[in-house]
Design a protein around this motif. Structure first.
Motif, PDB file in Angstrom:
ATOM      1  N   ALA A 182       0.831  -1.210   0.000  1.00  0.00           N
ATOM      2  CA  ALA A 182       0.000   0.000   0.000  1.00  0.00           C
ATOM      3  C   ALA A 182       0.860   1.252   0.000  1.00  0.00           C
ATOM      4  O   ALA A 182       0.581   2.218  -0.729  1.00  0.00           O
ATOM      5  CB  ALA A 182      -0.942  -0.010   1.211  1.00  0.00           C
ATOM      6  N   PHE A 183       1.920   1.260   0.816  1.00  0.00           N
ATOM      7  CA  PHE A 183       2.822   2.418   0.843  1.00  0.00           C
ATOM      8  C   PHE A 183       3.460   2.632  -0.526  1.00  0.00           C
ATOM      9  O   PHE A 183       3.535   3.768  -1.019  1.00  0.00           O
ATOM     10  CB  PHE A 183       3.923   2.212   1.889  1.00  0.00           C
ATOM     11  CG  PHE A 183       3.430   2.057   3.295  1.00  0.00           C
ATOM     12  CD1 PHE A 183       2.336   2.780   3.750  1.00  0.00           C
ATOM     13  CD2 PHE A 183       4.051   1.180   4.167  1.00  0.00           C
ATOM     14  CE1 PHE A 183       1.878   2.631   5.052  1.00  0.00           C
ATOM     15  CE2 PHE A 183       3.601   1.021   5.470  1.00  0.00           C
ATOM     16  CZ  PHE A 183       2.515   1.741   5.906  1.00  0.00           C
ATOM     17  N   ILE A 184       3.924   1.554  -1.140  1.00  0.00           N
ATOM     18  CA  ILE A 184       4.596   1.655  -2.435  1.00  0.00           C
ATOM     19  C   ILE A 184       3.630   2.160  -3.500  1.00  0.00           C
ATOM     20  O   ILE A 184       3.941   3.077  -4.275  1.00  0.00           O
ATOM     21  CB  ILE A 184       5.180   0.295  -2.848  1.00  0.00           C
ATOM     22  CG1 ILE A 184       6.336  -0.089  -1.912  1.00  0.00           C
ATOM     23  CG2 ILE A 184       5.672   0.324  -4.294  1.00  0.00           C
ATOM     24  CD1 ILE A 184       6.800  -1.518  -2.078  1.00  0.00           C
ATOM     25  N   SER A 185       2.437   1.586  -3.551  1.00  0.00           N
ATOM     26  CA  SER A 185       1.474   1.968  -4.593  1.00  0.00           C
ATOM     27  C   SER A 185       0.959   3.383  -4.404  1.00  0.00           C
ATOM     28  O   SER A 185       0.555   4.047  -5.363  1.00  0.00           O
ATOM     29  CB  SER A 185       0.299   0.983  -4.613  1.00  0.00           C
ATOM     30  OG  SER A 185      -0.442   1.050  -3.395  1.00  0.00           O
ATOM     31  N   ASP A 186       0.988   3.863  -3.157  1.00  0.00           N
ATOM     32  CA  ASP A 186       0.509   5.215  -2.870  1.00  0.00           C
ATOM     33  C   ASP A 186       1.574   6.267  -3.127  1.00  0.00           C
ATOM     34  O   ASP A 186       1.257   7.436  -3.369  1.00  0.00           O
ATOM     35  CB  ASP A 186       0.055   5.292  -1.409  1.00  0.00           C
ATOM     36  CG  ASP A 186      -0.747   6.546  -1.117  1.00  0.00           C
ATOM     37  OD1 ASP A 186      -1.644   6.865  -1.904  1.00  0.00           O
ATOM     38  OD2 ASP A 186      -0.467   7.197  -0.097  1.00  0.00           O
ATOM     39  N   THR A 187       2.841   5.862  -3.102  1.00  0.00           N
ATOM     40  CA  THR A 187       3.950   6.811  -3.156  1.00  0.00           C
ATOM     41  C   THR A 187       4.563   6.938  -4.543  1.00  0.00           C
ATOM     42  O   THR A 187       4.929   8.034  -4.968  1.00  0.00           O
ATOM     43  CB  THR A 187       5.048   6.388  -2.160  1.00  0.00           C
ATOM     44  OG1 THR A 187       4.483   6.273  -0.857  1.00  0.00           O
ATOM     45  CG2 THR A 187       6.173   7.403  -2.130  1.00  0.00           C
ATOM     46  N   TYR A 188       4.663   5.812  -5.244  1.00  0.00           N
ATOM     47  CA  TYR A 188       5.349   5.800  -6.537  1.00  0.00           C
ATOM     48  C   TYR A 188       4.335   5.694  -7.680  1.00  0.00           C
ATOM     49  O   TYR A 188       3.185   5.317  -7.480  1.00  0.00           O
ATOM     50  CB  TYR A 188       6.349   4.645  -6.595  1.00  0.00           C
ATOM     51  CG  TYR A 188       7.382   4.700  -5.495  1.00  0.00           C
ATOM     52  CD1 TYR A 188       8.504   5.509  -5.601  1.00  0.00           C
ATOM     53  CD2 TYR A 188       7.211   3.965  -4.322  1.00  0.00           C
ATOM     54  CE1 TYR A 188       9.441   5.579  -4.573  1.00  0.00           C
ATOM     55  CE2 TYR A 188       8.140   4.032  -3.293  1.00  0.00           C
ATOM     56  CZ  TYR A 188       9.252   4.838  -3.433  1.00  0.00           C
ATOM     57  OH  TYR A 188      10.175   4.915  -2.410  1.00  0.00           O
ATOM     58  N   ASP A 189       4.771   6.028  -8.868  1.00  0.00           N
ATOM     59  CA  ASP A 189       3.912   6.027 -10.049  1.00  0.00           C
ATOM     60  C   ASP A 189       3.623   4.586 -10.462  1.00  0.00           C
ATOM     61  O   ASP A 189       4.495   3.884 -10.969  1.00  0.00           O
ATOM     62  CB  ASP A 189       4.626   6.779 -11.184  1.00  0.00           C
ATOM     63  CG  ASP A 189       3.759   6.931 -12.422  1.00  0.00           C
ATOM     64  OD1 ASP A 189       2.694   6.277 -12.501  1.00  0.00           O
ATOM     65  OD2 ASP A 189       4.143   7.688 -13.325  1.00  0.00           O
ATOM     66  N   VAL A 190       2.361   4.153 -10.257  1.00  0.00           N
ATOM     67  CA  VAL A 190       2.021   2.762 -10.566  1.00  0.00           C
ATOM     68  C   VAL A 190       1.984   2.499 -12.067  1.00  0.00           C
ATOM     69  O   VAL A 190       2.035   1.353 -12.506  1.00  0.00           O
ATOM     70  CB  VAL A 190       0.667   2.356  -9.939  1.00  0.00           C
ATOM     71  CG1 VAL A 190       0.748   2.351  -8.436  1.00  0.00           C
ATOM     72  CG2 VAL A 190      -0.458   3.265 -10.418  1.00  0.00           C
ATOM     73  N   GLU A 191       1.896   3.558 -12.867  1.00  0.00           N
ATOM     74  CA  GLU A 191       1.891   3.371 -14.324  1.00  0.00           C
ATOM     75  C   GLU A 191       3.272   3.085 -14.870  1.00  0.00           C
ATOM     76  O   GLU A 191       3.415   2.395 -15.879  1.00  0.00           O
ATOM     77  CB  GLU A 191       1.336   4.626 -15.020  1.00  0.00           C
ATOM     78  CG  GLU A 191      -0.156   4.829 -14.851  1.00  0.00           C
ATOM     79  CD  GLU A 191      -0.655   5.953 -15.750  1.00  0.00           C
ATOM     80  OE1 GLU A 191      -0.345   5.931 -16.962  1.00  0.00           O
ATOM     81  OE2 GLU A 191      -1.336   6.851 -15.237  1.00  0.00           O
TER      82      GLU A 191
END
Length: 379
Positions: free
Chosen positions: A139-148
């Protein structure tokens, strides 16, 4: 002696931030990292726990650990002990990893990427603590970095499929970070959204709207709002799953639901906002026929019921949705029907009243609606 010393230091860093910094200043961190490779189970568990407490204390402590190679040391320990009987060690490492990956500003992406394969592996665990910490890390990673672009490879189908599985049959403490992660992936481009829809998340989200945990209901509504802001076919998937009647119900919470939950109104207000956004997005992105489907499911009285509320955001969402519905139904000759529905439930009167609203943005939108669709009434 090493075990006793590690136990004492682990207890110290679990106290206040001042205590943690004193342990760091005394030079304990390199020793903690070295002892992660100890063959003594209790000693290894203590230092892994201590590292998790240090990483979670503050950004400075987190970055200090990262600069000392803590992430590589934790990954190496996982390689050694994952799949063995040393479950406490793996639990503590998963917790430490989760703390190393959180915080603003975030760590440099190239520093944390070595952990990504192991986060995928840990999702297959049958241990609830490991799953909870792994889901929070994702969750932290997906919220912080560009998931695209930046972390797209992390969230490939196997990871997403496992997260959806956890939504079906897990405790709330696991479901919430899993849901946040999936919602962040869905908020990427249309292709990423569709890849998650293809894994049958929509029926799962429908079931979560009836969950007793308000946090899960809120995040399910938010995730659905990220779908309904997508393509026409994605909106149709939500329609075909019979979700909009539930969202419309949540926009104006029924008395039985309020009684069933607590008197904590803050989350209930967030649920109203997220469900209203999910429906509003469909009025903006959907076809005229899809908009009429919402009208036939009593969306007009529900949005009109939000117009007198004190929360400006909810009022704004309701006005935007009603304006979208009026625009969309003109194309199929149903705008007069919509205006009649608005009048019969008091919505037109509420819009008139909002000309004196404290928010300039609300007043501007009201004037635009009146001039565009009720000109003869306003003349």
């Amino acid at each position: 002696l090493q075990l006793e010393a590690a136990s004492v230091l682990a207890a110290v860093v679990a106290k206040t931030s001042d205590h943690t910094h004193q342990v760091i200043d005394a030079g304990a961190l390199p020793h903690f990292l070295h002892l992660l490779s100890s063959s003594q189970n209790s000693l290894r568990d203590e230092v892994a726990w201590a590292l998790g407490n240090v990483a979670g204390d503050c950004i400075v402590c987190r970055d200090r650990l990262l600069s000392l190679g803590a992430l590589s040391a934790l990954v190496q320990a996982l390689e050694t002990y994952h799949g063995t009987s040393q479950r406490t060690t793996v639990r503590n490492i998963a917790w430490a990893l989760s703390n190393l990956l959180r915080g603003i500003p975030p760590p440099m992406l190239d520093v944390i990427q070595p952990s990504f394969p192991w986060l995928s592996v840990l999702l297959s665990s049958d241990d609830s603590e490991i799953l909870e910490n792994t889901c929070w890390a994702l969750a932290f990673i997906s919220d912080t970095y560009d998931v695209e672009h930046d972390v797209q490879a992390l969230f490939e189908r196997d990871v997403a499929r496992q997260l959806i599985h956890l939504l079906r049959d897990s405790s709330s403490s696991i479901q919430i970070p899993a849901l946040k992660t999936l919602g962040n992936i869905i908020s990427g481009n249309d292709s990423q959204t569709q890849s998650i829809i293809d894994l049958d998340i929509v029926p799962v989200l429908r079931n979560l709207l009836d969950h007793m945990d308000k946090g899960i209901v809120k995040n399910a509504c938010w995730t659905l709002s990220n779908i309904t802001v997508g393509t026409i076919s994605q909106i149709q998937t939500v329609i075909d799953s019979d979700i909009f009647p539930k969202l419309i119900e949540l926009m104006f919470l029924p008395e039985w639901r309020i009684t069933e939950w607590s008197t904590d109104w803050s989350l209930e207000l967030e649920i109203q906002k997220e469900s209203a956004w999910a429906v509003c997005n469909a009025t903006s992105r959907g076809t005229s026929e899809q908009v009429m489907y919402l009208v036939d499911n009593d969306v007009i009285p529900s949005f009109c019921a939000l117009l007198p509320v004190s929360d400006t955001k909810l009022v704004t969402i309701a006005l935007e949705a009603l304006e979208n519905i009026l625009k969309g139904t003109i194309k199929i000759g149903q705008s007069e029907h919509v205006k009649g529905l608005m009048s019969s439930c008091g919505g037109t009167k509420s819009i008139d009243t909002l000309q004196a609203h404290r928010s300039n943005n609300v007043r501007k939108r009201v004037i635009r609606i009146l001039q565009s669709f009720f000109a003869s009434k306003n003349e």
